[in-house]
Design a protein around this motif. Structure first.
Motif, short mmCIF file in Angstrom:
data_model
loop_
_atom_site.label_atom_id
_atom_site.label_comp_id
_atom_site.label_asym_id
_atom_site.label_seq_id
_atom_site.Cartn_x
_atom_site.Cartn_y
_atom_site.Cartn_z
N SER A 1 17.96 -28.66 -31.79
CA SER A 1 17.05 -29.66 -31.24
C SER A 1 16.33 -29.09 -30.04
O SER A 1 16.77 -28.11 -29.44
CB SER A 1 17.86 -30.89 -30.82
N ALA A 2 15.20 -29.70 -29.70
CA ALA A 2 14.47 -29.28 -28.51
C ALA A 2 15.22 -29.67 -27.23
O ALA A 2 14.93 -29.16 -26.16
CB ALA A 2 13.07 -29.89 -28.50
N LEU A 3 16.19 -30.57 -27.37
CA LEU A 3 16.96 -31.01 -26.20
C LEU A 3 18.08 -30.02 -25.91
O LEU A 3 18.55 -29.31 -26.79
CB LEU A 3 17.59 -32.37 -26.48
N LEU B 1 21.36 -33.90 -25.73
CA LEU B 1 21.41 -34.42 -27.10
C LEU B 1 22.71 -35.20 -27.31
O LEU B 1 22.71 -36.31 -27.85
CB LEU B 1 21.30 -33.27 -28.11
N ALA C 1 9.23 -26.47 -30.05
CA ALA C 1 9.92 -27.25 -31.07
C ALA C 1 9.61 -28.72 -30.85
O ALA C 1 9.48 -29.17 -29.71
CB ALA C 1 11.42 -27.01 -30.99
N PRO C 2 9.45 -29.50 -31.95
CA PRO C 2 9.15 -30.92 -31.75
C PRO C 2 10.29 -31.65 -31.05
O PRO C 2 11.46 -31.37 -31.28
CB PRO C 2 8.96 -31.44 -33.18
N ALA C 3 9.92 -32.59 -30.18
CA ALA C 3 10.91 -33.38 -29.45
C ALA C 3 11.60 -34.34 -30.42
O ALA C 3 11.02 -34.71 -31.43
CB ALA C 3 10.24 -34.14 -28.32
N PRO C 4 12.83 -34.74 -30.11
CA PRO C 4 13.56 -35.58 -31.05
C PRO C 4 13.00 -37.00 -31.12
O PRO C 4 12.30 -37.45 -30.23
CB PRO C 4 14.98 -35.60 -30.49
N MET D 1 14.55 -40.71 -31.70
CA MET D 1 15.77 -41.52 -31.81
C MET D 1 15.44 -42.91 -31.36
O MET D 1 14.98 -43.11 -30.25
CB MET D 1 16.87 -40.99 -30.90
#
Lengths: 91, 620
Positions: free
Chosen positions: A34-36, A41, B427-430, B432
């Motif tokens: 993930s980008a986090l 995350l 990278a694309p952000a999540p 949620m």
């Protein structure tokens, strides 16, 4: 709770199909890509109710690449992308 | 006494806030940030004056976004210029307690007096959720009350509790200490486990999930069906905005004509008559006529939000918008931008990723906001014949839909280009997001929401727009024509001089000097352009001042000019307040300048292309 699933294979929720139902075994943020940050995350997943032992079921999928997924977590429905759902290990 | 409402998104906080305070609300910003500060007032049964602040929804006190930071700082009493609340009301959707109970456990550590409000208790009971309120209160160590925000008297328990606590607070002056600090992962897990344990001990949940939500989602979240439903909802919304508002708008317009007549008959001819008839009634009136459309668009947006559909729309659009480099969460801000780009841009605060947020801010003004509706409506009704295509679709409605569609498509294109040229390697952000259970929209709460928006629109019409209209009227009326002048009076005015000076720049796109005059004040607020055209042509028209402005345009403009002006309005950065908000939200002049420049370039290019194509096809 975990005993009844001992025989099932542990998989990341991100690879499961619609209709899949299982129990969260653990969170593994570093496998998600993930980008986090891993810490961020994991915090967010817990805040949305993805904790060990919770029952999850994939209710819906998006049209492009069957992504994102709508996941029932106990009695809440959460939308996540498969990329982040890779951090949720279920069985 | 100061109260604060805290809760997760979708917990029904806003409808509780509306139920408690009714129309006694004040919306402002927190100092230094553009987070909306909603405060309301009410009186308890014991006659205590209470001020209530509705804090932004959050799942924790970590403060990931400006909104969540406000919530945290406010609760901790650290927000600038804000007193710490005397009582924090943690609002929970009674059908969905897990996440709120964990938030409450975290709030307890702040040491502020705290109470849990189980909102939507009627729905919970109907669904078979059985809460042992006393047990829950004992386990949590805080008072718990139930409430039904929508029912009369549904907040009685909460009001009584407020009285009790405020009496109690007087007696006991020293507060518990603030022991809050950011939670570690293991503490977070422990809190969720504790919350689950407490719920297991005091709440019995129904075995089946909400069947209605499941049934609706089977269609609304179906990969193909869901998109069809979304398209249909948007189509109905725009047809309603255009066709549905028509009768009311005609009524308003007739009332204004009557007012104009009245002025003509009862005020002696001269400057005062001209000011009242042309400056005030033609000018401000032509903006007020659009109130029904603005009410309808806000009604749809608030209804969809209350129903729980907005999150679904974000879910459906996430990957599709992802193709254009947008985040699914951008859907809601972009949809709000159809009402007005300002709340839309402010709503981008729900997007955590800075780059995604910036992209959304840059394209939000391309969404057709309600201030463009007056301009579009005017031109469409003057130039597009009112007939039906395929027997049932209004051609005018279809053109309107087309204008919206072009706005959306160009927004997607711009976003794609931004992503491609600037942030290709990230990278694309999540994504949620909680998908709340569907709820029947609450009439009272929606009514208050629409009322607040309509009031803001009218206030703007009464202040900013009125002031600009007075200025336009002045520019269009002075200097007065010399005695024995042959041309229309306006041709001697300051407005004509300014318009004619700018006109050469706009000639290639087919605009005359009257349009140039209208575009300048249109920079302050788009809809003013219509009012300005109204004033300019009313003064120019002289005796036929009562004539409808649309008819006047139809005889004075070519179709090519009209189409070019429509194209201009899709893109033009014609709104000073939007630019000001972009500057505040991005914290830089640079992004404001970029937005202004790219939109102006698009507007000029589009109207140039449209005008020349239309002329080539013989519509010049």
């Amino acid at each position: 709770m975990i005993e009844e699933n001992d025989t099932r294979l542990q998989i990341p929720l991100g690879t499961a199909n619609r209709g899949y139902s299982g129990i969260i075994q653990h969170l593994s943020a570093q496998t998600a890509g993930s980008a986090l940050s891993d810490h961020e995350l994991e915090s967010r997943l817990i805040e949305l109710g993805f904790v060990e032992g919770a029952r999850v079921e994939i209710l819906h999928e998006g049209i492009v690449g069957r992504d994102p997924i709508a996941v029932r977590v106990d009695n809440v429905t959460i939308a996540v992308r498969r990329r982040e759902a890779m951090a949720i290990i279920v069985a | 006494m100061h109260l604060a409402l805290v809760g997760t998104p979708n917990c029904g906080k806003t409808s509780l806030f509306n139920a408690l305070t009714g129309s006694r609300q004040k919306v402002a910003n927190y100092p230094g940030v553009t987070v909306e500060r909603k405060e309301g007032f009410f009186v308890t049964p014991h006659g205590r004056q209470v001020s209530l602040v509705d804090l932004p929804g959050t799942y924790s006190l970590r403060g990931r976004s400006p909104d969540e930071e406000i919530t945290r700082d406010f609760v901790l009493g650290k927000a600038d210029g804000e007193a710490a609340p005397d009582l924090v009301l943690c609002v929970a959707d009674a059908t969905n307690l897990r996440l709120t109970i964990r938030l409450l456990l975290e709030l307890k550590r702040t040491g502020r007096p705290l109470a849990l409000v189980l909102n939507m208790f009627d729905i919970a009971t109907r669904r078979g959720v059985d809460v042992d309120v006393e047990r829950l209160s004992k386990e949590l160590g805080v008072p718990v009350v139930t409430s039904i925000a929508v029912r009369k008297g549904g907040t009685a328990d909460l009001l009584r509790l407020t009285d009790e606590i405020s009496e109690h607070a007087k007696a006991q002056s020293s507060l518990a200490q603030d022991r809050w600090e950011p939670l570690t992962l293991s503490q977070l897990r422990a809190k969720q486990r504790e919350a689950d344990r407490i719920i297991a001990a005091s709440v019995s949940l129904p075995t089946r999930p909400d069947t209605w939500t499941a049934r609706i989602d089977a269609v609304a979240l179906h990969p193909v069906g869901g998109l069809l439903v979304l398209g249909l909802i948007l189509f109905v919304m725009f047809q309603a905005v255009f066709a549905g508002a028509q009768p009311l708008m005609e009524l308003l317009s007739e009332a204004l004509t009557a007012a104009g007549q009245f002025v003509h008959e009862h005020v002696s001819a001269g400057l005062l008559q001209s000011f009242l008839a042309h400056g005030v009634i033609s000018g401000v009136g032509s903006v007020i006529v659009f109130l029904p459309q603005i009410v309808i668009i806000f009604l749809f947006i608030l209804l969809l939000e209350d129903f729980g559909y907005m999150a679904r729309a974000a879910f459906l659009m996430d990957r599709i918008m992802g193709g254009a480099g947008l985040h699914g969460r951008a859907f809601i801000p972009l949809l709000s931008s159809f009402a007005c780009a300002i709340p839309g841009i402010m709503a981008t605060r729900v997007i955590d990723d800075r780059r995604d947020r910036l992209t959304t801010i840059l394209i939000a003004p391309l969404m057709t906001c309600s201030a463009r509706i007056p301009v579009y409506t005017l031109i469409i009704s003057a130039f597009i014949p009112a007939r039906q295509v395929w027997g049932w679709i209004s051609l005018q409605g279809l053109v309107m839909f087309g204008l919206y569609a072009i706005g959306i498509l160009s927004a997607l294109l711009v976003s794609f280009l931004i992503k491609f040229f600037m942030w290709r390697d990230n990278a694309p952000a999540p994504f949620m997001l909680e998908l709340p259970d569907y709820k029947i929209p609450r009439v009272g709460s929606i009514a208050i929401g629409v009322y607040t928006r309509a009031k803001m629109f009218l206030q703007r019409a009464g202040t900013t727009i009125f002031a600009i209209m007075v200025l336009i009227w002045f520019l269009a009326s002075f200097p007065q024509p010399p005695a024995g002048a042959e041309e229309a009076a306006i041709n001697y005015s300051l407005a004509a001089m300014i318009g004619k000076a700018v006109a050469p720049l706009l000639a290639p796109v087919g605009f005359n000097w009257q349009i140039a005059v209208a575009l300048i004040p249109g920079m302050a607020a788009r809809e003013v352009a219509v009012a300005a055209l109204g004033t300019v042509y009313a003064i120019e028209g002289g005796k036929e001042a009562a004539e409808q402005i649309g008819q006047a345009l139809a005889t004075k403009w070519s179709l090519a000019t009209a189409l070019a002006l429509l194209a201009w309005y899709i893109f033009a950065p014609q709104c000073a307040s939007t630019l000001a908000v972009i500057r505040r939200e991005t914290g830089s002049w640079k992004w404001m300048a970029i937005t202004f420049a790219y939109m102006l370039a698009l507007a000029y290019a589009a109207s140039f292309a449209i005008y020349n194509m239309a002329v080539a096809l013989g519509a010049g």
